[in-house]
Design a protein around this motif. Structure first.
Motif, PDB file in Angstrom:
ATOM      1  N   LEU A  20       0.826  -1.208   0.000  1.00  0.00           N
ATOM      2  CA  LEU A  20       0.000   0.000   0.000  1.00  0.00           C
ATOM      3  C   LEU A  20       0.863   1.264   0.000  1.00  0.00           C
ATOM      4  O   LEU A  20       0.558   2.227  -0.711  1.00  0.00           O
ATOM      5  CB  LEU A  20      -0.949  -0.002   1.195  1.00  0.00           C
ATOM      6  N   VAL A  21       1.934   1.269   0.779  1.00  0.00           N
ATOM      7  CA  VAL A  21       2.841   2.422   0.790  1.00  0.00           C
ATOM      8  C   VAL A  21       3.501   2.579  -0.570  1.00  0.00           C
ATOM      9  O   VAL A  21       3.580   3.685  -1.119  1.00  0.00           O
ATOM     10  CB  VAL A  21       3.894   2.308   1.916  1.00  0.00           C
ATOM     11  N   TRP A  22       3.945   1.480  -1.154  1.00  0.00           N
ATOM     12  CA  TRP A  22       4.562   1.517  -2.483  1.00  0.00           C
ATOM     13  C   TRP A  22       3.583   2.065  -3.509  1.00  0.00           C
ATOM     14  O   TRP A  22       3.911   2.956  -4.297  1.00  0.00           O
ATOM     15  CB  TRP A  22       5.037   0.109  -2.871  1.00  0.00           C
ATOM     16  N   ARG A  23       2.352   1.556  -3.508  1.00  0.00           N
ATOM     17  CA  ARG A  23       1.336   2.009  -4.467  1.00  0.00           C
ATOM     18  C   ARG A  23       0.955   3.467  -4.210  1.00  0.00           C
ATOM     19  O   ARG A  23       0.774   4.242  -5.137  1.00  0.00           O
ATOM     20  CB  ARG A  23       0.107   1.094  -4.368  1.00  0.00           C
ATOM     21  N   GLY A  24       0.838   3.836  -2.947  1.00  0.00           N
ATOM     22  CA  GLY A  24       0.493   5.211  -2.608  1.00  0.00           C
ATOM     23  C   GLY A  24       1.574   6.208  -2.990  1.00  0.00           C
ATOM     24  O   GLY A  24       1.273   7.307  -3.460  1.00  0.00           O
ATOM     25  N   THR A  25       2.839   5.831  -2.803  1.00  0.00           N
ATOM     26  CA  THR A  25       3.916   6.742  -3.193  1.00  0.00           C
ATOM     27  C   THR A  25       4.018   6.849  -4.710  1.00  0.00           C
ATOM     28  O   THR A  25       4.386   7.903  -5.228  1.00  0.00           O
ATOM     29  CB  THR A  25       5.273   6.328  -2.590  1.00  0.00           C
ATOM     30  N   ALA A  26       3.662   5.797  -5.420  1.00  0.00           N
ATOM     31  CA  ALA A  26       3.638   5.871  -6.886  1.00  0.00           C
ATOM     32  C   ALA A  26       2.589   6.886  -7.348  1.00  0.00           C
ATOM     33  O   ALA A  26       2.761   7.540  -8.380  1.00  0.00           O
ATOM     34  CB  ALA A  26       3.343   4.497  -7.488  1.00  0.00           C
ATOM     35  N   ALA A  27       1.515   7.036  -6.583  1.00  0.00           N
ATOM     36  CA  ALA A  27       0.442   7.964  -6.934  1.00  0.00           C
ATOM     37  C   ALA A  27       0.820   9.422  -6.656  1.00  0.00           C
ATOM     38  O   ALA A  27       0.064  10.327  -7.004  1.00  0.00           O
ATOM     39  CB  ALA A  27      -0.832   7.597  -6.177  1.00  0.00           C
ATOM     40  N   ARG A  98      -2.765  13.265 -12.572  1.00  0.00           N
ATOM     41  CA  ARG A  98      -1.941  14.139 -11.733  1.00  0.00           C
ATOM     42  C   ARG A  98      -1.598  13.432 -10.430  1.00  0.00           C
ATOM     43  O   ARG A  98      -2.429  12.720  -9.856  1.00  0.00           O
ATOM     44  CB  ARG A  98      -2.687  15.435 -11.413  1.00  0.00           C
ATOM     45  N   GLY A  99      -0.404  13.657  -9.951  1.00  0.00           N
ATOM     46  CA  GLY A  99       0.017  13.093  -8.674  1.00  0.00           C
ATOM     47  C   GLY A  99      -0.777  13.701  -7.528  1.00  0.00           C
ATOM     48  O   GLY A  99      -1.195  14.858  -7.588  1.00  0.00           O
ATOM     49  N   SER A 100      -0.976  12.918  -6.495  1.00  0.00           N
ATOM     50  CA  SER A 100      -1.773  13.373  -5.358  1.00  0.00           C
ATOM     51  C   SER A 100      -1.404  12.571  -4.116  1.00  0.00           C
ATOM     52  O   SER A 100      -1.057  11.392  -4.199  1.00  0.00           O
ATOM     53  CB  SER A 100      -3.252  13.182  -5.668  1.00  0.00           C
ATOM     54  N   TRP A 101      -1.547  13.230  -2.958  1.00  0.00           N
ATOM     55  CA  TRP A 101      -1.369  12.558  -1.674  1.00  0.00           C
ATOM     56  C   TRP A 101      -2.611  11.771  -1.293  1.00  0.00           C
ATOM     57  O   TRP A 101      -2.556  10.914  -0.409  1.00  0.00           O
ATOM     58  CB  TRP A 101      -1.087  13.588  -0.580  1.00  0.00           C
ATOM     59  N   ALA A 102      -3.739  12.076  -1.905  1.00  0.00           N
ATOM     60  CA  ALA A 102      -5.017  11.482  -1.493  1.00  0.00           C
ATOM     61  C   ALA A 102      -5.012   9.948  -1.525  1.00  0.00           C
ATOM     62  O   ALA A 102      -5.464   9.331  -0.553  1.00  0.00           O
ATOM     63  CB  ALA A 102      -6.158  12.040  -2.335  1.00  0.00           C
ATOM     64  N   PRO A 103      -4.542   9.304  -2.593  1.00  0.00           N
ATOM     65  CA  PRO A 103      -4.566   7.830  -2.573  1.00  0.00           C
ATOM     66  C   PRO A 103      -3.752   7.234  -1.423  1.00  0.00           C
ATOM     67  O   PRO A 103      -4.213   6.301  -0.758  1.00  0.00           O
ATOM     68  CB  PRO A 103      -3.979   7.432  -3.927  1.00  0.00           C
TER      69      PRO A 103
END
Length: 172
Positions: A20-27, A98-103
């Motif tokens: 989840l952290v890996w996927r979230g940082t990719a976002a 667009r990149g976002s912190w939300a995910p």
């Protein structure tokens, strides 16, 4: 007690957190992807959330209704009030996101809610029968999923250009 909780947490839970952290940082970065990829994270989070609701509180009407009502309300709010994060890419069938912190924030919120509820139910198994606790946890899962689903609906509508949310996002 915290040390005991962490020691007794199965290894696969930490693996899920890492993914989840890996996927979230990719976002966090702008990226180009196939349109169908927009559906992956919301679908996975939806499946995990519903599975957790049923595993923790059963398939009775109350937990599922709390989840569904909260999911619908959050999805509607995010779809109507949010901004699109997508734009058509030069290649047909692809989109620029667009990149976002939300995910990342949403995935961490879901993980922490699932973890905290699991720990609480392991320590206090009778909480499973507490209607208020069940409704609150299920509604929280619903809000998280509604946010993912509302954002997905907003992004798809914006790509189609034919909805209120899509026009509002394009105007801003």
């Amino acid at each position: 007690m915290l040390q005991q909780i962490l020691i007794h947490t199965p290894v696969y839970v930490w693996a899920i957190l890492a993914v989840l952290v890996w996927r979230g940082t990719a976002a966090l970065r702008d990226r180009e992807m196939p349109v169908r990829s927009l559906f992956i994270v919301p679908a996975i989070m939806l499946a995990l959330s519903l599975q957790d609701v049923v595993m923790k509180f059963g398939s009775d009407a109350m937990p599922l209704a709390a989840w569904a009502l909260a999911a619908a309300a959050a999805a509607l709010l995010v779809w109507k009030l949010g901004r699109s994060r997508t734009a058509p890419a030069a290649t047909p069938g692809r989109v620029i996101v667009r990149g976002s912190w939300a995910p990342l924030a949403m995935m961490m919120a879901i993980f922490l809610t699932k973890y905290a509820a699991s720990v609480l139910l392991a320590v206090l198994p009778h909480a499973r029968q507490d209607a208020l606790f069940a409704a609150a946890v299920c509604a929280l899962f619903g809000v998280f999923n509604g946010c993912f689903l509302g954002r997905l609906a907003r992004d798809v509508a914006s790509l189609q250009g034919g909805s209120h949310a899509g026009r509002a996002a394009q105007a801003s």
